[in-house]
Design a protein around this motif. Structure first.
Motif, PDB file in Angstrom:
ATOM      1  N   ILE A 112       0.895  -1.269   0.075  1.00 57.34           N
ATOM      2  CA  ILE A 112       0.131  -0.023   0.171  1.00 57.34           C
ATOM      3  C   ILE A 112       0.797   1.325   0.160  1.00 57.34           C
ATOM      4  O   ILE A 112       1.406   1.444   0.903  1.00 57.34           O
ATOM      5  CB  ILE A 112      -0.821  -0.134   1.383  1.00 57.34           C
ATOM      6  CG1 ILE A 112      -1.859  -1.475   1.182  1.00 57.34           C
ATOM      7  CG2 ILE A 112      -1.961   1.296   1.249  1.00 57.34           C
ATOM      8  CD1 ILE A 112      -2.626  -1.310   2.495  1.00 57.34           C
ATOM      9  N   PRO A 113       0.879   2.021  -1.112  1.00 55.27           N
ATOM     10  CA  PRO A 113       1.909   3.150  -1.267  1.00 55.27           C
ATOM     11  C   PRO A 113       1.415   4.424  -0.269  1.00 55.27           C
ATOM     12  O   PRO A 113       0.133   4.619   0.083  1.00 55.27           O
ATOM     13  CB  PRO A 113       1.871   3.346  -2.721  1.00 55.27           C
ATOM     14  CG  PRO A 113       1.092   2.553  -3.306  1.00 55.27           C
ATOM     15  CD  PRO A 113       0.076   1.716  -2.210  1.00 55.27           C
ATOM     16  N   GLN A 114       2.350   5.348  -0.030  1.00 58.19           N
ATOM     17  CA  GLN A 114       1.905   6.143   0.782  1.00 58.19           C
ATOM     18  C   GLN A 114       1.916   7.499  -0.160  1.00 58.19           C
ATOM     19  O   GLN A 114       2.792   7.222  -1.376  1.00 58.19           O
ATOM     20  CB  GLN A 114       3.007   6.507   1.924  1.00 58.19           C
ATOM     21  CG  GLN A 114       3.132   5.533   2.755  1.00 58.19           C
ATOM     22  CD  GLN A 114       4.362   5.834   3.813  1.00 58.19           C
ATOM     23  OE1 GLN A 114       5.584   6.051   3.345  1.00 58.19           O
ATOM     24  NE2 GLN A 114       4.246   5.579   5.075  1.00 58.19           N
ATOM     25  N   LEU A 115       1.391   8.717   0.379  1.00 60.72           N
ATOM     26  CA  LEU A 115       1.743   9.674  -0.564  1.00 60.72           C
ATOM     27  C   LEU A 115       3.054  10.093  -0.863  1.00 60.72           C
ATOM     28  O   LEU A 115       3.284  10.352  -2.034  1.00 60.72           O
ATOM     29  CB  LEU A 115       0.963  10.909   0.325  1.00 60.72           C
ATOM     30  CG  LEU A 115       1.132  12.225  -0.769  1.00 60.72           C
ATOM     31  CD1 LEU A 115       0.673  12.149  -2.071  1.00 60.72           C
ATOM     32  CD2 LEU A 115       0.465  13.619   0.263  1.00 60.72           C
ATOM     33  N   ILE A 116       4.061  10.024   0.049  1.00 56.58           N
ATOM     34  CA  ILE A 116       5.691  10.042  -0.371  1.00 56.58           C
ATOM     35  C   ILE A 116       5.989   9.370  -1.233  1.00 56.58           C
ATOM     36  O   ILE A 116       6.657   9.532  -2.439  1.00 56.58           O
ATOM     37  CB  ILE A 116       6.436  10.080   0.927  1.00 56.58           C
ATOM     38  CG1 ILE A 116       7.823  10.476   0.444  1.00 56.58           C
ATOM     39  CG2 ILE A 116       6.509   8.582   1.432  1.00 56.58           C
ATOM     40  CD1 ILE A 116       8.824  10.553   1.815  1.00 56.58           C
ATOM     41  N   THR A 117       5.336   7.943  -1.531  1.00 57.62           N
ATOM     42  CA  THR A 117       5.691   7.025  -2.534  1.00 57.62           C
ATOM     43  C   THR A 117       5.423   7.494  -4.041  1.00 57.62           C
ATOM     44  O   THR A 117       6.206   7.641  -4.875  1.00 57.62           O
ATOM     45  CB  THR A 117       5.102   5.682  -2.199  1.00 57.62           C
ATOM     46  OG1 THR A 117       5.339   5.291  -0.927  1.00 57.62           O
ATOM     47  CG2 THR A 117       5.711   4.773  -3.371  1.00 57.62           C
TER      48      THR A 117
END
Length: 390
Positions: A112-117
């Motif tokens: 599950i990617p984060q916004l920073i990803t």
């Protein structure tokens, strides 16, 4: 610690390794890592995260990938920082395709990617010129449970504008605005500048009205874009009102403010006023007025005052490749190929580059003027300069 019978553990070494990494002491990082393993302290995922970061900084992405493949994935539980370090390192080392492929693979396996990803990938794709892929990743972000921030949209806008895709960049801005996402002064300035460059001055001005409505304070970058817009429109009274406003706001005009004024005065045909302002700028104590001088030389040439441009060129203490390219190009436009070749030779002698199409125009112009000896001499110097640079 040893004198107090306190023995270091993995957290101790991770702190030391991270500190050495932050100061770019990469050999010290590796020594500490080896020391830790020799003492029988098993590295954890944070140890390996820092190790990957070091390899990426040393331009050794294959080693970083090996750490992920052989050390982290089989034995440890990678965290979001692990993957973000990998994405960031791959993008900064020019491996954006690998970063995107890894991202897709991990998502399929439950990552599950984060916004920073997303921001790392979008920034990397934009920097590598893959705007379409960046837009696709942005769309995925918008469809996720995460909310893009000003940085996300501004990154895409900035690189669209740099690539000359103004309409696409403006579309991103309106998309950002219509969805109610947060945007800052830099976003407004970026899009206002794009509107101004495409001649859509009314829309550019509306951006500033929106900024003021939102209570965003104008900085010198914002004022410079406004000054440029008013100069293009020939609204000189408003230009000088803006200069007073800048002073009243406690800001200081920078070299770009003055360069914009010089450019505007030249465009308006007020060459004497532009020259006077250039001399005034010399008294202000800027580190370099090179941009202003380059602008002045180019504008004088385009206004038909090429001899004045040459005189200013001769007075310049600092010149760059833009100075030479602009002057050589304009001399060719006037069919003064011999003078153009002389300027080009000085440029080559100083180890600077003039764009290849401009070089070819000079050589071709010398041939067409019957100056075959000068053309051969110039071609020889161009080849020599190319060998010395390689």
């Amino acid at each position: 610690m040893r004198e107090a019978d306190i023995y270091p553990n993995v957290i101790t070494y991770n702190s030391l390794i991270a500190g050495a990494s932050n100061r770019s002491l990469f050999s010290r990082c590796f020594d500490l890592f080896d020391e830790m393993t020799m003492l029988g302290i098993p590295p954890d995922v944070w140890s390996y995260n820092t190790l990957m970061h070091c390899f990426f900084k040393l331009k050794e992405p294959e080693e970083a990938k090996r750490v992920l493949r052989e050390k982290i994935m089989p034995k440890l539980s990678p965290c979001s920082t692990t993957f973000n370090t990998m994405f960031n390192g791959l993008c900064k080392n020019g491996y954006t395709s690998d970063a995107l492929k890894l991202f897709r693979s991990l998502k399929q396996n439950g990552f599950i990617p984060q916004l920073i990803t997303y921001n790392i990938l979008i920034d990397g794709l934009c920097k590598s010129g893959r705007l379409r892929a960046a837009r696709r990743v942005l769309k995925e972000l918008e469809e996720s449970n995460l909310e893009p921030n000003a940085s996300t949209y501004t990154t895409v806008m900035k690189y669209c504008f740099r690539a000359g895709k103004f309409e696409e960049g403006i579309e991103v801005f309106y998309e950002m605005k219509n969805k109610g996402y947060t945007y800052d002064a830099f976003s407004y300035c970026t899009v206002s500048s794009a509107f101004a460059k495409t001649g859509r001055l009314e829309e550019a001005h509306k951006c500033y009205e929106l900024m003021i409505e939102k209570g965003i304070e104008l900085d010198i970058v914002c004022y410079n874009i406004l000054v440029n817009m008013y100069c293009i429109q020939g609204r000189w009274e408003e230009v000088y009102n803006l200069l007073n406003e800048i002073e009243q706001a406690g800001l200081k005009c920078d070299e770009y403010t003055h360069t914009t004024l010089i450019d505007g005065l030249c465009r308006a045909g007020n060459v004497d006023g532009a020259l006077k302002h250039l001399r005034y700028m010399d008294t202000l104590g800027f580190d370099s007025n090179l941009v202003a001088y380059n602008c002045m030389v180019d504008r004088l040439c385009k206004a038909g005052y090429i001899n004045k441009a040459l005189r200013i060129f001769d007075t310049m203490d600092i010149r760059d490749s833009i100075t030479y390219t602009s002057l050589v190009h304009n001399l060719c436009e006037e069919r003064r190929f011999l003078k153009a070749s002389q300027v080009l030779l000085v440029c080559l002698k100083q180890g600077m580059k003039v764009f290849r199409p401009t070089q070819r125009v000079v050589v071709k112009g010398l041939h067409s003027s019957g100056l075959y000896s000068e053309a051969r001499k110039l071609q020889s110097k161009i080849r020599l300069a190319k060998i010395l640079r390689s």
